[in-house]
Design an enzyme around this catalytic site. Sequence first.
Site, mmCIF file in Angstrom:
data_model
loop_
_atom_site.group_PDB
_atom_site.id
_atom_site.type_symbol
_atom_site.label_atom_id
_atom_site.label_comp_id
_atom_site.label_asym_id
_atom_site.label_seq_id
_atom_site.Cartn_x
_atom_site.Cartn_y
_atom_site.Cartn_z
ATOM 1 C CE LYS A 13 40.784 -53.836 31.612
ATOM 2 N NZ LYS A 13 41.790 -53.560 30.576
ATOM 3 C CE LYS B 14 34.834 -51.481 22.637
ATOM 4 N NZ LYS B 14 34.023 -51.227 23.834
ATOM 5 C CE LYS C 116 41.275 -44.045 25.036
ATOM 6 N NZ LYS C 116 40.996 -43.152 26.174
#
Length: 412
Positions: free
Chosen positions: A181, A276, A279
């Site tokens: 990230k 995966k 969101k």
Amino acid sequence: MARALLSQLLILSDRPPRFSTSIIGRGRDLTRTRGAVPSRFPLLPGSDFRCSCTASAPVAETPGVSPNPIRKRVVSGVQPTGSVHLGNYLGAIKNWILLQDTYDTLFFIVDLHAITLPYDTPELWKATRSTAAIYLACGVDPLKASIFVQSHVRAHVELMWLLSSATPLGWLNRMIQFKEKSRKAGDENVGVALLTYPVLMASDILLYQTDLVPVGEDQKQHLELTRELAERINYLYGGRKWKKLGGRGGSLFKVPEALIPPTGARVMSLTDGLSKMSKSAPSDQSRINLLDTKDVIANKIKRCKTDSYPGLEFDNPERPECNNLLSIYQIITGKTKEEVEHECRDMNWGTFKATLADTLIDHLLPIQARYSEITSDPAYLDQILSEGARKAADIAETTLNNVYQAMGFLRR
């Protein structure tokens, strides 16, 4: 990723007691016995959705048998960022419905974790309420599980700070999700919270003396950090050291174990069978949101990525999308892997996609209907969250006070 966190969460008598529940909402008082659920809140098949309650009659005890056997505790939560999707539901929430019948369960909305990256501030509280309503709509029962908002129990943040003082920086630097990230966001734009959120996750778990944590494969590393922190704090401050300060001695924290469901722990993207369902993925086409309309669901399944191989099969590494879609169908229908293989092996993609879309729509429709009913009564939802936070805080405060004492703080 959504960090279904924790994915973090806190884990009788021949005649059960009767309960009465009372909900104040919109100037009306709804009272009923436990066995009767109003049609306003229809039940999903197999679920036992209830409102908060108080016991109205004692339970007759069997001589020599404890009426309240100690259950292991399970804790888990989902972030209120974006829309709750099929991966959250099949990988976490659907399993909670089963766990609440066997374990002492605490399920919460991890809103503090939702601010580690830039977010829409006006939407945070709305998404938090929506996520709580989805928990209930999916069948999480407030009579069986504590449902609350993470930030409503301030002990989470306090314990995080205490744990941070004993967390080596090297432990955090090795976290894979932080590396991924921070690389995407750029080092100059990354806040400290993105580095330290695994310590908050550890606090979420250890506060409640958790036995088991439902986690996906991608959360195993964070749980391992939690286990290492529990053992480190127990060594540094527990045992005789704590006893000398007036404590009871022994371990300050239980060392939790992973609870990985046999199926559904990792639902993949509709556009990439190796990634995966998330969101945070830029394309909404990559996921089925629980509140998607039937037309949107049908269109997403129709357009989802497949392959050109004949027939359908599980576990072929060259066909990740095929394996993912068959797995979704298996979990939604409740069929065995062998039954799905026999039913679908000779289907073409057009036939199977139509079958899968219809199955998903039929399964999600009652959840969507119940969600609308719950969100139409804000007072009811407020009551559930308030009571859940109160129960959670009672447990958390005991743990927090023990840690403060063992670390040498002046008692309040």
